[in-house]
Design a protein around this motif. Structure first.
Motif, PDB file in Angstrom:
ATOM      1  N   MET A 159     -29.142  78.279  14.182  1.00 43.57           N
ATOM      2  CA  MET A 159     -27.689  78.202  14.232  1.00 43.57           C
ATOM      3  C   MET A 159     -27.260  76.743  14.201  1.00 43.57           C
ATOM      4  O   MET A 159     -27.542  75.986  15.140  1.00 43.57           O
ATOM      5  CB  MET A 159     -27.144  78.874  15.497  1.00 43.57           C
ATOM      6  N   ASP A 160     -26.577  76.356  13.131  1.00 42.80           N
ATOM      7  CA  ASP A 160     -26.103  74.979  12.967  1.00 42.80           C
ATOM      8  C   ASP A 160     -24.765  74.831  13.685  1.00 42.80           C
ATOM      9  O   ASP A 160     -23.761  75.409  13.286  1.00 42.80           O
ATOM     10  CB  ASP A 160     -25.965  74.662  11.480  1.00 42.80           C
ATOM     11  N   MET A 161     -24.754  73.999  14.732  1.00 43.11           N
ATOM     12  CA  MET A 161     -23.551  73.816  15.536  1.00 43.11           C
ATOM     13  C   MET A 161     -22.657  72.702  15.016  1.00 43.11           C
ATOM     14  O   MET A 161     -21.566  72.476  15.551  1.00 43.11           O
ATOM     15  CB  MET A 161     -23.932  73.547  16.999  1.00 43.11           C
ATOM     16  N   GLY A 162     -23.114  71.950  13.992  1.00 41.98           N
ATOM     17  CA  GLY A 162     -22.235  70.960  13.389  1.00 41.98           C
ATOM     18  C   GLY A 162     -22.813  69.565  13.333  1.00 41.98           C
ATOM     19  O   GLY A 162     -24.021  69.356  13.275  1.00 41.98           O
ATOM     20  N   GLN A 163     -21.894  68.588  13.328  1.00 49.39           N
ATOM     21  CA  GLN A 163     -22.264  67.175  13.252  1.00 49.39           C
ATOM     22  C   GLN A 163     -22.778  66.691  14.610  1.00 49.39           C
ATOM     23  O   GLN A 163     -22.676  67.382  15.620  1.00 49.39           O
ATOM     24  CB  GLN A 163     -21.039  66.340  12.868  1.00 49.39           C
ATOM     25  N   CYS A 164     -23.277  65.446  14.632  1.00 49.66           N
ATOM     26  CA  CYS A 164     -23.563  64.818  15.924  1.00 49.66           C
ATOM     27  C   CYS A 164     -22.272  64.750  16.736  1.00 49.66           C
ATOM     28  O   CYS A 164     -22.294  64.826  17.965  1.00 49.66           O
ATOM     29  CB  CYS A 164     -24.169  63.435  15.730  1.00 49.66           C
ATOM     30  N   ASN A 165     -21.132  64.616  16.038  1.00 48.15           N
ATOM     31  CA  ASN A 165     -19.823  64.596  16.697  1.00 48.15           C
ATOM     32  C   ASN A 165     -19.554  65.875  17.481  1.00 48.15           C
ATOM     33  O   ASN A 165     -18.668  65.897  18.336  1.00 48.15           O
ATOM     34  CB  ASN A 165     -18.710  64.442  15.650  1.00 48.15           C
ATOM     35  N   ASP A 166     -20.280  66.938  17.176  1.00 48.38           N
ATOM     36  CA  ASP A 166     -20.035  68.237  17.793  1.00 48.38           C
ATOM     37  C   ASP A 166     -20.964  68.522  18.966  1.00 48.38           C
ATOM     38  O   ASP A 166     -21.147  69.689  19.346  1.00 48.38           O
ATOM     39  CB  ASP A 166     -20.181  69.340  16.738  1.00 48.38           C
ATOM     40  N   ALA A 167     -21.555  67.483  19.543  1.00 51.05           N
ATOM     41  CA  ALA A 167     -22.464  67.680  20.668  1.00 51.05           C
ATOM     42  C   ALA A 167     -21.763  68.376  21.832  1.00 51.05           C
ATOM     43  O   ALA A 167     -22.417  69.053  22.645  1.00 51.05           O
ATOM     44  CB  ALA A 167     -23.034  66.343  21.126  1.00 51.05           C
ATOM     45  N   TYR A 168     -20.448  68.235  21.909  1.00 52.45           N
ATOM     46  CA  TYR A 168     -19.693  68.900  22.965  1.00 52.45           C
ATOM     47  C   TYR A 168     -19.904  70.409  22.917  1.00 52.45           C
ATOM     48  O   TYR A 168     -19.969  71.074  23.957  1.00 52.45           O
ATOM     49  CB  TYR A 168     -18.211  68.571  22.828  1.00 52.45           C
ATOM     50  N   SER A 169     -20.009  70.965  21.698  1.00 50.80           N
ATOM     51  CA  SER A 169     -20.247  72.404  21.554  1.00 50.80           C
ATOM     52  C   SER A 169     -21.546  72.812  22.230  1.00 50.80           C
ATOM     53  O   SER A 169     -21.610  73.821  22.941  1.00 50.80           O
ATOM     54  CB  SER A 169     -20.301  72.788  20.069  1.00 50.80           C
ATOM     55  N   ALA A 170     -22.598  72.036  22.008  1.00 51.86           N
ATOM     56  CA  ALA A 170     -23.890  72.358  22.592  1.00 51.86           C
ATOM     57  C   ALA A 170     -23.836  72.297  24.118  1.00 51.86           C
ATOM     58  O   ALA A 170     -24.403  73.152  24.813  1.00 51.86           O
ATOM     59  CB  ALA A 170     -24.958  71.410  22.062  1.00 51.86           C
ATOM     60  N   VAL A 171     -23.139  71.286  24.644  1.00 48.77           N
ATOM     61  CA  VAL A 171     -23.010  71.157  26.092  1.00 48.77           C
ATOM     62  C   VAL A 171     -22.275  72.362  26.665  1.00 48.77           C
ATOM     63  O   VAL A 171     -22.681  72.942  27.687  1.00 48.77           O
ATOM     64  CB  VAL A 171     -22.284  69.850  26.456  1.00 48.77           C
ATOM     65  N   GLN A 172     -21.182  72.765  26.013  1.00 49.79           N
ATOM     66  CA  GLN A 172     -20.387  73.890  26.514  1.00 49.79           C
ATOM     67  C   GLN A 172     -21.166  75.202  26.472  1.00 49.79           C
ATOM     68  O   GLN A 172     -21.043  76.042  27.377  1.00 49.79           O
ATOM     69  CB  GLN A 172     -19.094  74.016  25.706  1.00 49.79           C
ATOM     70  N   VAL A 173     -21.957  75.391  25.434  1.00 47.54           N
ATOM     71  CA  VAL A 173     -22.778  76.600  25.351  1.00 47.54           C
ATOM     72  C   VAL A 173     -23.809  76.618  26.477  1.00 47.54           C
ATOM     73  O   VAL A 173     -24.024  77.647  27.137  1.00 47.54           O
ATOM     74  CB  VAL A 173     -23.464  76.704  23.978  1.00 47.54           C
TER      75      VAL A 173
END
Length: 517
Positions: A421-435
């Motif tokens: 599952m591709d969560m996005g750019q390095c800019n999108d690290a917030y998504s990984a933290v929230q998950v």
């Protein structure tokens, strides 16, 4: 010159003659002088309230010092002049002595450098949000605070405290950028992205700035020009307000370090919105365009007021070159012709109950976050092999350009969900933290008690910022590679290992055995 801010630095110690990235000594020295001028500006701002334009300048100027962003000595001088003018408006202050920037006690240099490089990464994230009208006074104030700290003396304990404080502020910055992107373009949704290119005129857009892509899509609408993403721009296909443009066709090429081969003779212009720019070959240099903080001698630069730009020169070049005469099919490094993206926090948390059920039923035994920056050094195939060897009852979350090592693999599904599952750019690290936080809440445990392992590849300064955020959250047992940063001294490494149990990667088999038992 001296530069050891990225993973590819010469001999694993530092570039002293010319940058492995292609940066010339004159540019490296000027970037150091710009950094020291920014410290002076931060000193002048202490106890005062600089205007928003000055904060925006700090972000953009710091952004220009990242690896593979700006190779143009003239543009760096322009930034320095702007910084000095802003400092004078605030009453003036002494710049940091640039000759001592990288000198001193080994551990102090290590800690000071880690903070500075993290600041450079956060400035890039803050810049993207700022261009979309999203600003956070605490984030901006901490850029000034952090720059002042770079020019001050601190004990080791104080440096470590600053690094953890920075990590928390960077988390707020990442949340700000997440809000900026999702409020402007909607929450990403899963989408399959072809790697083929249709015949006719086209433009390749690379980097991270979604606002630049939005403007390019608007300005090319109805002109018979197709748009293809490259590198970290791939996740743009998942945003509803971007994917609605029918001429946003697919993704061209793979990771940034392959661009000199993949752009060789390309019959289309390439627009660089941010890093990563490599010194271009003559076969395609005449069709490269830069914008915002990016610069390279001889390339056409598209400027704009507060991020609003006219991409007519890029459009005209696309029409002039005409593209290929027939459709072409390209593949990823593993032979795949289709990529998936769009599994950001909203999507993953939207199926959280399904994920939790799969974990409770034993269908999902472990989660891996395999992501970060890609690079050209030997050893990066570790990440491809690691993902290939992950058991069928595990899920691989990924983000940033490190995913190009394996994102064209078909590793199957678990309960209708893709295993990658591709969560996005390095800019999108917030998504990984929230998950991760949401899963910890669902299972009533801490993040470190989840069946989750972070396997991170680092290359440049945004990865440093994200790593410090993860550490500030208390996340432990991170596997880091392909090599450890040259700016981390043995004593600092020992302190991080002792407190956070950071592990250098070894081999996929050995690491998987250690993780899964």
């Amino acid at each position: 010159m001296f530069c050891f801010q990225c993973e590819q630095t010469a001999g694993g110690k530092g570039c002293t003659k010319v940058g492995v990235c292609g940066k010339q000594p004159e540019v490296a020295d000027k970037q150091d002088q710009l950094t020291c001028a920014l410290v002076g500006l931060a000193r002048a701002a202490q106890g005062k309230t600089p205007d928003e334009a000055t904060g925006g300048l700090v972000m953009k100027a710091l952004f220009a010092t990242l690896t593979n962003v700006n190779f143009d000595a003239v543009r760096i001088d322009e930034f320095k002049s702007q910084v000095e003018a802003a400092k004078a408006k605030l009453g003036g202050a002494a710049d940091l002595d640039w000759e001592t920037l990288w000198q001193g006690d080994q551990d102090v240099v290590s800690l000071r450098s880690t903070l500075l490089l993290g600041l450079r990464g956060m400035a890039a994230y803050a810049r993207h949000a700022w261009l979309l009208g999203k600003k956070d006074d605490e984030v901006t104030a901490w850029l000034y605070k952090g720059l002042r700290a770079v020019g001050e003396d601190h004990s080791v304990e104080e440096w470590l405290g600053l690094l953890m404080e920075f990590g928390q502020v960077n988390l707020k910055c990442l949340a700000l950028l997440d809000e900026a992107n999702t409020s402007a373009y909607g929450h990403p949704v899963p989408v399959k992205v072809p790697t083929s290119v249709e015949k006719g005129p086209f433009i390749v857009i690379t980097g991270h700035d979604l606002y630049d892509l939005k403007q390019l899509l608007e300005q090319t609408e109805g002109k018979g020009i197709n748009i293809y993403t490259h590198g970290e721009m791939l996740p743009a296909h998942g945003y509803p307000e971007l994917k609605k443009y029918p001429h946003l066709k697919g993704n061209f090429g793979t990771a940034w370090q392959n661009q000199q081969k993949e752009f060789d003779g390309i019959p289309a212009p390439v627009l660089y919105t941010t890093n990563c720019l490599m010194p271009p070959r003559a076969s395609y240099a005449d069709r490269l365009f830069t914008t915002d903080a990016v610069g390279y001698p001889g390339l056409i630069h598209i400027s704009g007021e507060n991020g609003t730009k006219d991409f007519t020169p890029v459009i005209n070049k696309a029409l002039e070159l005409g593209g290929w005469q027939e459709d072409r099919t390209f593949t990823g490094i593993n032979g795949g012709t289709e990529l998936m993206t769009g599994f950001a926090r909203n999507t993953v948390l939207g199926v959280a109950e399904k994920v939790i059920e799969a974990v409770n039923a034993g269908a999902i035994k472990h989660f891996f976050l395999v992501g970060g920056c890609d690079g050209a050094k030997m050893g990066r195939n570790y990440y491809t092999d690691f993902v290939k060897k992950t058991p069928k009852d595990t899920v691989v979350l990924t983000l940033a350009c490190g995913k190009y090592r394996f994102n064209d693999l078909n590793t199957g599904e678990i309960g209708g969900l893709p295993r990658i599952m591709d969560m996005g750019q390095c800019n999108d690290a917030y998504s990984a933290v929230q998950v991760a936080v949401a899963l910890a809440g669902a299972f009533n445990c801490g993040v470190n008690n989840l069946p989750l392992t972070l396997v991170i590849s680092w290359y440049e300064q945004k990865a440093v910022a994200i790593l410090l955020t993860l550490l500030s959250l208390g996340i432990k047992n991170i596997y880091l590679g392909p090599t450890l940063p040259a700016f981390i001294s043995p004593n600092v490494l020992n302190a991080l290992v002792e407190q956070f149990n950071i592990k250098p990667i070894s081999t996929p088999d050995a690491d998987l055995k250690a993780i899964l038992g």
